[in-house]
Scaffold this motif. Structure first.
Motif, PDB file in Angstrom:
ATOM      1  N   GLU A  22     -35.111  31.454  16.638  1.00 18.13           N
ATOM      2  CA  GLU A  22     -36.474  31.063  16.978  1.00 18.13           C
ATOM      3  C   GLU A  22     -37.443  31.599  15.926  1.00 18.13           C
ATOM      4  OE1 GLU A  22     -37.473  29.155  19.528  1.00 18.13           O
ATOM      5  OE2 GLU A  22     -35.378  28.863  20.069  1.00 18.13           O
ATOM      6  N   GLY A  23     -38.440  30.820  15.589  1.00 17.52           N
ATOM      7  CA  GLY A  23     -39.515  31.298  14.748  1.00 17.52           C
ATOM      8  C   GLY A  23     -39.162  31.544  13.294  1.00 17.52           C
ATOM      9  N   VAL A  24     -38.090  30.958  12.785  1.00 16.22           N
ATOM     10  CA  VAL A  24     -37.745  31.139  11.382  1.00 16.22           C
ATOM     11  C   VAL A  24     -38.667  30.244  10.563  1.00 16.22           C
ATOM     12  CG1 VAL A  24     -35.950  30.866   9.642  1.00 16.22           C
ATOM     13  CG2 VAL A  24     -35.358  31.711  11.905  1.00 16.22           C
ATOM     14  N   GLU A  25     -39.414  30.860   9.658  1.00 17.72           N
ATOM     15  CA  GLU A  25     -40.335  30.092   8.835  1.00 17.72           C
ATOM     16  C   GLU A  25     -39.587  29.313   7.767  1.00 17.72           C
ATOM     17  OE1 GLU A  25     -43.761  32.074   7.361  1.00 17.72           O
ATOM     18  OE2 GLU A  25     -43.893  33.369   9.108  1.00 17.72           O
ATOM     19  N   SER A  26     -40.182  28.234   7.329  1.00 16.74           N
ATOM     20  CA  SER A  26     -39.554  27.431   6.291  1.00 16.74           C
ATOM     21  C   SER A  26     -39.615  28.169   4.951  1.00 16.74           C
ATOM     22  CB  SER A  26     -40.243  26.074   6.181  1.00 16.74           C
ATOM     23  OG  SER A  26     -41.576  26.239   5.777  1.00 16.74           O
ATOM     24  N   MET A  27     -38.686  27.828   4.083  1.00 15.44           N
ATOM     25  CA  MET A  27     -38.662  28.394   2.732  1.00 15.44           C
ATOM     26  C   MET A  27     -38.955  27.256   1.760  1.00 15.44           C
ATOM     27  SD  MET A  27     -35.384  31.001   2.824  1.00 15.44           S
ATOM     28  CE  MET A  27     -34.214  29.737   3.319  1.00 15.44           C
ATOM     29  N   THR A  28     -40.141  27.278   1.196  1.00 14.28           N
ATOM     30  CA  THR A  28     -40.548  26.253   0.244  1.00 14.28           C
ATOM     31  C   THR A  28     -40.737  26.914  -1.107  1.00 14.28           C
ATOM     32  OG1 THR A  28     -41.690  25.069   2.016  1.00 14.28           O
ATOM     33  CG2 THR A  28     -42.253  24.454  -0.233  1.00 14.28           C
ATOM     34  N   ILE A  29     -40.221  26.239  -2.146  1.00 14.45           N
ATOM     35  CA  ILE A  29     -40.364  26.768  -3.501  1.00 14.45           C
ATOM     36  C   ILE A  29     -41.007  25.722  -4.403  1.00 14.45           C
ATOM     37  CG2 ILE A  29     -38.413  28.336  -3.227  1.00 14.45           C
ATOM     38  CD1 ILE A  29     -36.758  26.445  -5.017  1.00 14.45           C
ATOM     39  N   ARG A  30     -41.645  26.216  -5.456  1.00 17.55           N
ATOM     40  CA  ARG A  30     -42.276  25.364  -6.459  1.00 17.55           C
ATOM     41  C   ARG A  30     -41.542  25.573  -7.780  1.00 17.55           C
ATOM     42  NH1 ARG A  30     -47.062  27.694  -6.609  1.00 17.55           N
ATOM     43  NH2 ARG A  30     -47.973  26.330  -5.057  1.00 17.55           N
ATOM     44  N   VAL A  31     -41.191  24.466  -8.418  1.00 21.59           N
ATOM     45  CA  VAL A  31     -40.615  24.499  -9.760  1.00 21.59           C
ATOM     46  C   VAL A  31     -41.631  23.816 -10.659  1.00 21.59           C
ATOM     47  CG1 VAL A  31     -38.721  23.719 -11.244  1.00 21.59           C
ATOM     48  CG2 VAL A  31     -38.253  24.388  -8.863  1.00 21.59           C
ATOM     49  N   ARG A  32     -42.045  24.534 -11.714  1.00 21.99           N
ATOM     50  CA  ARG A  32     -43.046  23.919 -12.588  1.00 21.99           C
ATOM     51  C   ARG A  32     -42.782  24.218 -14.049  1.00 21.99           C
ATOM     52  NH1 ARG A  32     -47.362  27.610 -13.577  1.00 21.99           N
ATOM     53  NH2 ARG A  32     -47.118  29.466 -12.296  1.00 21.99           N
ATOM     54  N   ALA A  33     -43.182  23.260 -14.844  1.00 19.05           N
ATOM     55  CA  ALA A  33     -43.132  23.365 -16.306  1.00 19.05           C
ATOM     56  C   ALA A  33     -44.300  22.548 -16.831  1.00 19.05           C
ATOM     57  CB  ALA A  33     -41.815  22.826 -16.845  1.00 19.05           C
ATOM     58  N   GLY A  34     -45.251  23.204 -17.464  1.00 17.17           N
ATOM     59  CA  GLY A  34     -46.439  22.489 -17.935  1.00 17.17           C
ATOM     60  C   GLY A  34     -47.166  21.843 -16.777  1.00 17.17           C
ATOM     61  N   THR A  37     -44.680  19.492 -11.590  1.00 16.57           N
ATOM     62  CA  THR A  37     -44.441  20.355 -10.433  1.00 16.57           C
ATOM     63  C   THR A  37     -43.567  19.631  -9.423  1.00 16.57           C
ATOM     64  OG1 THR A  37     -46.579  21.457 -10.697  1.00 16.57           O
ATOM     65  CG2 THR A  37     -45.519  21.632  -8.540  1.00 16.57           C
ATOM     66  N   ILE A  38     -42.559  20.328  -8.920  1.00 23.64           N
ATOM     67  CA  ILE A  38     -41.682  19.804  -7.878  1.00 23.64           C
ATOM     68  C   ILE A  38     -41.629  20.839  -6.758  1.00 23.64           C
ATOM     69  CG2 ILE A  38     -39.356  19.011  -7.279  1.00 23.64           C
ATOM     70  CD1 ILE A  38     -39.817  19.013 -10.814  1.00 23.64           C
ATOM     71  N   LEU A  39     -41.753  20.398  -5.519  1.00 22.40           N
ATOM     72  CA  LEU A  39     -41.623  21.274  -4.362  1.00 22.40           C
ATOM     73  C   LEU A  39     -40.298  20.994  -3.664  1.00 22.40           C
ATOM     74  CD1 LEU A  39     -45.181  21.032  -2.736  1.00 22.40           C
ATOM     75  CD2 LEU A  39     -44.349  22.681  -4.427  1.00 22.40           C
ATOM     76  N   PHE A  40     -39.590  22.059  -3.320  1.00 23.00           N
ATOM     77  CA  PHE A  40     -38.332  21.940  -2.591  1.00 23.00           C
ATOM     78  C   PHE A  40     -38.424  22.699  -1.279  1.00 23.00           C
ATOM     79  CE2 PHE A  40     -36.907  21.361  -6.973  1.00 23.00           C
ATOM     80  CZ  PHE A  40     -35.983  20.324  -6.861  1.00 23.00           C
ATOM     81  N   GLU A  41     -37.912  22.101  -0.221  1.00 22.75           N
ATOM     82  CA  GLU A  41     -37.756  22.777   1.068  1.00 22.75           C
ATOM     83  C   GLU A  41     -36.297  23.237   1.115  1.00 22.75           C
ATOM     84  OE1 GLU A  41     -38.872  24.402   4.537  1.00 22.75           O
ATOM     85  OE2 GLU A  41     -40.234  23.094   3.426  1.00 22.75           O
ATOM     86  N   LEU A  42     -36.095  24.555   1.194  1.00 24.15           N
ATOM     87  CA  LEU A  42     -34.741  25.099   1.236  1.00 24.15           C
ATOM     88  C   LEU A  42     -34.195  25.038   2.661  1.00 24.15           C
ATOM     89  CD1 LEU A  42     -35.083  28.278  -1.016  1.00 24.15           C
ATOM     90  CD2 LEU A  42     -34.490  25.936  -1.681  1.00 24.15           C
ATOM     91  N   ASN A  43     -32.865  24.895   2.761  1.00 27.38           N
ATOM     92  CA  ASN A  43     -32.249  24.972   4.079  1.00 27.38           C
ATOM     93  C   ASN A  43     -32.138  26.448   4.469  1.00 27.38           C
ATOM     94  OD1 ASN A  43     -29.836  25.989   2.843  1.00 27.38           O
ATOM     95  ND2 ASN A  43     -29.036  23.911   2.608  1.00 27.38           N
ATOM     96  N   ARG A  44     -31.560  26.730   5.594  1.00 27.06           N
ATOM     97  CA  ARG A  44     -31.499  28.105   6.088  1.00 27.06           C
ATOM     98  C   ARG A  44     -30.161  28.766   5.802  1.00 27.06           C
ATOM     99  NH1 ARG A  44     -34.564  26.942  11.787  1.00 27.06           N
ATOM    100  NH2 ARG A  44     -36.592  26.545  10.856  1.00 27.06           N
ATOM    101  N   GLU A 134     -38.810  26.030 -20.659  1.00 25.80           N
ATOM    102  CA  GLU A 134     -38.973  27.120 -19.697  1.00 25.80           C
ATOM    103  C   GLU A 134     -39.611  26.597 -18.411  1.00 25.80           C
ATOM    104  OE1 GLU A 134     -40.127  31.334 -20.933  1.00 25.80           O
ATOM    105  OE2 GLU A 134     -41.979  30.516 -20.068  1.00 25.80           O
ATOM    106  N   ILE A 135     -39.012  26.978 -17.268  1.00 28.68           N
ATOM    107  CA  ILE A 135     -39.583  26.619 -15.977  1.00 28.68           C
ATOM    108  C   ILE A 135     -39.881  27.888 -15.173  1.00 28.68           C
ATOM    109  CG2 ILE A 135     -38.503  24.345 -15.845  1.00 28.68           C
ATOM    110  CD1 ILE A 135     -36.427  25.556 -13.899  1.00 28.68           C
ATOM    111  N   ILE A 136     -40.839  27.761 -14.276  1.00 25.88           N
ATOM    112  CA  ILE A 136     -41.194  28.863 -13.376  1.00 25.88           C
ATOM    113  C   ILE A 136     -40.841  28.404 -11.966  1.00 25.88           C
ATOM    114  CG2 ILE A 136     -43.081  30.250 -12.451  1.00 25.88           C
ATOM    115  CD1 ILE A 136     -44.473  29.773 -15.229  1.00 25.88           C
ATOM    116  N   ILE A 137     -40.097  29.240 -11.265  1.00 23.97           N
ATOM    117  CA  ILE A 137     -39.707  28.947  -9.885  1.00 23.97           C
ATOM    118  C   ILE A 137     -40.309  30.042  -9.029  1.00 23.97           C
ATOM    119  CG2 ILE A 137     -37.793  28.516  -8.314  1.00 23.97           C
ATOM    120  CD1 ILE A 137     -36.346  28.462 -11.396  1.00 23.97           C
ATOM    121  N   GLU A 138     -41.090  29.645  -8.037  1.00 25.80           N
ATOM    122  CA  GLU A 138     -41.779  30.626  -7.219  1.00 25.80           C
ATOM    123  C   GLU A 138     -41.827  30.197  -5.759  1.00 25.80           C
ATOM    124  OE1 GLU A 138     -45.478  30.828  -9.316  1.00 25.80           O
ATOM    125  OE2 GLU A 138     -45.831  28.688  -9.093  1.00 25.80           O
ATOM    126  N   LYS A 139     -42.004  31.192  -4.897  1.00 28.54           N
ATOM    127  CA  LYS A 139     -42.141  30.951  -3.456  1.00 28.54           C
ATOM    128  C   LYS A 139     -43.510  30.357  -3.179  1.00 28.54           C
ATOM    129  CE  LYS A 139     -39.617  35.142  -2.222  1.00 28.54           C
ATOM    130  NZ  LYS A 139     -39.694  36.449  -1.530  1.00 28.54           N
TER     131      LYS A 139
END
Length: 142
Positions: A22-34, A37-44, A134-139
């Motif tokens: 119960e109450g597990v928050e989603s894990m979304t990450i951003r991948v960007r280069a210049g 930008t791409i957003l990914f929703e991670l599974n659990r 080079e890419i940056i991946i962040e929460k």
């Protein structure tokens, strides 16, 4: 009377018990280069949580084959109870355990031994093919 639903993966006898949490928050990450930008929703899965815990990362993205971009996280991911990436297409995020790389698919793919699903692009999947250097991946905090 209580009922519980359990999802099983026949190939690995995988039980996703995290769906019962119960109450597990989603894990979304951003991948960007210049300007890309791409957003990914991670599974659990354990592997997805391992990747999320390593963020932020700044790494080189590489072309591989004719349908994917790859990068190497700092540490290998634990694939215990992580579902196999059996098939899919644009926007699937996966982990290829034999080589230790994370894969961003920009076209369809077939299953491969050791390929585990981490999540799916929720925005910008059409931009994966354009990533380079080079890419940056962040929460993205919820």
């Amino acid at each position: 009377m209580e009922f519980f639903f359990v999802i099983c993966n026949r190939e690995k006898n995988f039980i996703d018990s995290s769906l019962l949490e119960e109450g597990v928050e989603s894990m979304t990450i951003r991948v960007r280069a210049g300007n890309t930008t791409i957003l990914f929703e991670l599974n659990r899965s354990v592997a997805a949580k391992n990747l999320y815990e390593q963020l932020p990362l700044t790494v080189e993205v590489e072309n591989f084959s004719s349908n994917e971009k790859i990068f190497y996280p700092t540490n290998k991911l634990n694939v215990t109870d992580t579902p196999l990436a059996n098939r899919g297409g644009v926007g699937v995020l996966a982990y290829y355990e034999p080589w230790g790389d994370v894969v961003m698919f920009y076209d369809s793919f077939s299953s491969a031994s050791g390929l585990y699903e981490l999540g799916t692009a929720i925005e910008g999947s059409d931009q994966i093919e354009n990533l380079f250097g080079e890419i940056i991946i962040e929460k993205i905090e919820n």
